[in-house]
Enzyme design. Structure first.
Site, short mmCIF file in Angstrom:
data_model
loop_
_atom_site.label_atom_id
_atom_site.label_comp_id
_atom_site.label_asym_id
_atom_site.label_seq_id
_atom_site.Cartn_x
_atom_site.Cartn_y
_atom_site.Cartn_z
N ASP A 57 -5.90 0.30 -3.98
CA ASP A 57 -4.45 0.41 -4.08
C ASP A 57 -3.83 -0.85 -4.70
O ASP A 57 -2.84 -0.79 -5.39
CB ASP A 57 -3.81 0.74 -2.72
N HIS A 58 -4.48 -1.98 -4.41
CA HIS A 58 -3.96 -3.24 -4.95
C HIS A 58 -5.05 -4.30 -4.84
O HIS A 58 -6.09 -4.06 -4.22
CB HIS A 58 -2.70 -3.69 -4.19
N HIS A 70 -1.60 -10.03 -0.97
CA HIS A 70 -2.04 -9.16 -2.06
C HIS A 70 -1.90 -9.91 -3.38
O HIS A 70 -1.22 -10.94 -3.45
CB HIS A 70 -1.17 -7.90 -2.12
N PHE A 78 -10.47 7.35 16.70
CA PHE A 78 -11.56 6.61 17.32
C PHE A 78 -11.16 5.23 17.84
O PHE A 78 -12.02 4.49 18.31
CB PHE A 78 -12.72 6.49 16.33
N ASP A 95 -8.79 -4.74 3.23
CA ASP A 95 -7.49 -5.42 3.13
C ASP A 95 -7.29 -6.40 4.28
O ASP A 95 -6.85 -7.54 4.07
CB ASP A 95 -6.39 -4.35 3.14
N SER A 150 0.81 -1.22 0.00
CA SER A 150 0.00 0.00 0.00
C SER A 150 0.84 1.27 0.00
O SER A 150 0.41 2.31 -0.52
CB SER A 150 -0.91 0.01 1.22
#
Lengths: 248, 501
Positions: free
Chosen positions: B381-382, B460, B291, B340, B117
């Site tokens: 992103d991937h 990934h 959070f 992810d 990422s």
């Protein structure tokens, strides 16, 4: 529905620790007599000798700090359960730790019986067994119980004041013998887990270039046998991983 | 327009009309009366009317971390199957899948065929591909080496937008210091330098600072207007225990949440849902929300959080209310960070639920902005090694076991059923005998999909991901592109001045 995975009193049966040669002779309650007046259930260190049906023996240490506790079964690693519901695995030599947050445990479908771990055996056992002898040792009153557990005739000597077994025999399969018990301060507990470089389990997948993580992944340390999670059959839970032990 | 062009266009229109007429004359009614035919004809007609402005006042870039194309398809079906009166779910679209422009995006890093990422988000935010693990530092630097990063820092979209006087925001469900959001605002030769406690001696000696510090300790002129996500412990000293009973990680004694409020005008810091809901938008120009001590919860588990967390949709909506106060416009980067993680854990249900929530957040952004002046792009992103397989019947539960078109349970060569969704590798891999799933509820959110190759964490994948766009400048989204082209699309559409457009 996925099987409910429980950590049971059989957990240490498949501990990776090597069997100890030292015979068990000490009676913990008496041995710890000098300190027992100060022992609080929420802040203690208890050492057990565990023996399985094959005669293998190893030691297990339980450390309590309020609702948090640590279990150590060998010198290479120990495990902490936090009050936030997290499970943290520490690697003292490398000074690294891996935190499994509640969401990680759910995503991996890992469930554990926190109560059983905190009390070494399920605290529900006395209610399901018949009372036997009440023994008064120098420090503790110990209530005996007998009855079937997992279909096996078993005996439990229960220290009510600290909610731990002094002795537990699961048939001839497994036994726990309390060796020592002593006070353990919050400060000492805190020191044990300080200065570790921690990683969330969720980040493991993005950390393959980290030599420690790479080593742990290759050795299967993170999720495999020594994870501290065991099924009701006493098998290591491998986070639904390989080796045919899926818990779907 | 010259005469030649006019003639060419006229000829094209003429041919086009003839084609339509000729085809209409030969197509049978069973074809032209089909709803499939009518809907798709209307779709094409609508596309022919699309006019795209060139300049965007506002840009919103949504990034689904690990949101592969198979993730989009499965999430679409999952959400579709939850709709009342659905026709199976496959007909559904995620909110952004009907955007008029789409491209395929090549994701590799300069040193990895299958990327991480840090490198991929750097490509999107700076226009330059780099190595895995590096945050907005060019690949002439060495990962984890501060000295080598000096002089190789890249200017990001956030830097450019701030310089233009726009408001900027970064939102994520991961830690704000995690690689993807970090690439929007920080420069670091190692993605792991999230707090000062992670900095090696070499980094300290050569003046590199941690990522959390770079988020807060910015020149006020280049400050983020909104930063919402997880990672609270990276902003707090180790001596401080937060509202969820977790100690901070910082060794330098700095409380960056306090620094945010002190250093910036009309600044607020919130850490739970109650505080988030109470934010006074009119009187807040800089909002930091942290959070969770680490990543925020999966959307599937959000209601179980101790202190309560806003959803991605709620964070996007609140952010837009604040960002829209700037008449010059804004740049907002929104990451759904835990798709992810769900995939890494081999847990499709959580990954897909987070992808659906991303779709909801995009819908909220569409509703809160105008397509006349706001470019919205949605990408990943991937990819991940996540597959949709077998021959399940139409409407078969996407998380379920495969049932054939005749409704019978499909069996593999081992005589056991299998799920539609699976992974090529990961913790769900079977070594030895495969579990019999006949009596297993594979739609349970805790179910882990089976996989082929045993790995502790699913990985990934290297194939392309998608880019969907609507609004001014979206005409630039087309074809198969390198990931760093995304920077240039935004740079040009929003006229950020990063190059000589």
């Amino acid at each position: 529905m996925n099987k409910l995975l429980l950590i049971t009193l059989l957990s240490a049966l498949i501990s990776p620790a090597i069997a100890l040669a030292t015979p068990v002779t000490a009676q913990a309650a008496g041995k710890a007599g000098m300190q027992c007046a100060n022992i609080q259930a929420a802040h203690l260190k208890a050492q057990y000798q565990v023996t399985n049906a094959k005669g293998h023996r190893w030691q297990m240490t339980l450390l309590r700090d309020g609702q948090e506790f640590i279990i150590q079964r060998d010198n290479t690693t120990f495990e902490q359960w936090t009050r936030n519901g997290e499970y943290v695995r520490y690697f003292p030599v490398e000074k690294r730790s891996v935190t499994y947050r509640k969401g990680d445990l759910r995503a991996l479908n890992i469930q554990h019986d926190r109560e059983q771990l905190y009390h070494v055996v399920s605290p529900a056992l006395p209610a399901n067994m018949a009372k036997t002898e009440l023994k008064q040792l120098p420090c503790f009153s110990i209530q005996g119980f007998a009855g079937k557990v997992n279909g096996m005739e078993s005996q439990l000597d229960w220290i009510t004041s600290i909610e731990l077994p002094q002795q537990f025999n699961l048939g001839a399969e497994l036994s726990y013998q309390l060796l020592t018990v002593e006070p353990y301060s919050h400060e000492a507990f805190t020191v044990l887990t300080q200065n570790y470089q921690d990683i969330d389990f969720a980040d493991v997948g993005d950390s393959e270039s980290d030599p420690f993580i790479a080593k742990m992944i290759n050795q299967g340390f993170i999720e495999h046998g020594s994870s501290g999670f065991y099924s009701s059959e006493g098998h290591a839970i491998e986070a639904q991983g390989g080796h045919g032990s899926h818990s779907h | 327009m010259n005469v030649m062009n006019i003639k060419r266009i006229a000829a094209t229109i003429s041919c086009s009309l003839m084609t339509v007429v000729a085809h209409a004359a030969v197509l049978p009614a069973t074809q032209t009366d089909s709803q499939w035919f009518k809907d798709s004809a209307a779709n094409v007609a609508a596309k022919a009317q699309v006019e795209t402005k060139k300049t965007a006042k506002n840009v919103i870039l949504f990034v689904g971390d690990g949101m592969s194309i198979s993730t989009l398809t499965a999430a679409r079906i999952l959400q579709g199957q939850q709709q009342t009166g659905n026709q199976g779910g496959e007909e559904h679209f995620l909110s952004f899948e009907q955007f008029p422009r789409t491209a395929l995006v090549k994701t590799y890093n300069t040193n990895q065929q299958t990327p991480d990422s840090a490198g991929t988000m750097t490509a999107m935010t700076t226009g330059v591909k780099t190595k895995a693990g590096m945050i907005s530092i060019s690949d002439t630097s060495l990962r984890g080496n501060c000295l080598s990063s000096k002089g190789n820092e890249l200017v990001s979209l956030v830097d450019l937008a701030n310089a233009k006087g726009l408001s900027t925001g970064v939102i994520t469900t991961a830690r704000l210091t995690h690689a993807t959001p970090a690439a929007a605002y920080a420069k670091s030769p190692d993605r792991d330098w999230e707090s000062d406690a992670n900095l090696p001696a070499e980094a300290v000696a050569n003046g590199c600072t941690d990522i959390a510090s770079q988020l807060v300790m910015r020149d006020p002129a280049n400050a983020l207007t909104v930063a919402l996500g997880g990672g609270r412990s990276y902003f707090l000293p180790k001596e401080v225990t937060d509202g969820e009973n977790k100690a901070g990680k910082r060794k330098d004694g700095k409380d960056l949440t306090k620094a945010w409020v002190t250093n910036l005008s009309k600044a607020a810091y919130v850490w739970d849902k109650k505080g988030f809901d109470a934010v006074d938008v009119a009187n807040t120009d800089h909002l930091l929300g942290l959070f969770n001590p680490s990543h925020m919860e999966y959307e599937a588990d959000r209601n179980d959080d101790v202190a309560g967390e806003p959803s991605l949709t709620e964070m996007a909506t609140k952010s837009l209310e604040i960002l829209k106060k700037n008449d010059k416009g804004f740049l907002l980067i929104v990451e759904s960070g835990r798709i992810d993680h769900g995939h890494h854990a081999g847990n499709a249900s959580r990954a897909l639920t987070d992808a659906v929530e991303l779709s909801n957040a995009v819908k909220a952004a569409i509703d809160a902005t105008s397509s006349d002046d706001t470019l919205i792009m949605v990408t990943a992103d991937h990819s991940h090694v996540f597959t949709i397989a077998g021959y399940p019947k139409r409407g078969n539960p996407i998380l379920g076991l495969v049932h054939d078109v005749d409704g019978s349970l499909a069996l593999a060569n081992d005589g056991k059923p299998y799920t539609t969704l699976a992974y090529t590798n990961g913790p769900g891999a079977v070594v030895g005998v495969r579990d019999d799933l006949t009596s297993v509820d594979t739609q349970n959110k805790d179910f882990m999909q089976q996989a082929l190759i045993p790995m502790e964490s699913e990985t990934h994948a290297g194939e392309d991901i998608s880019l969907h766009a609507m609004g001014p400048g979206s005409n630039l989204v087309q074809g198969v592109i390198e990931q760093n082209v995304i920077f240039h699309i935004i740079n040009q559409a929003q006229q950020l001045g990063g190059t000589k457009y």
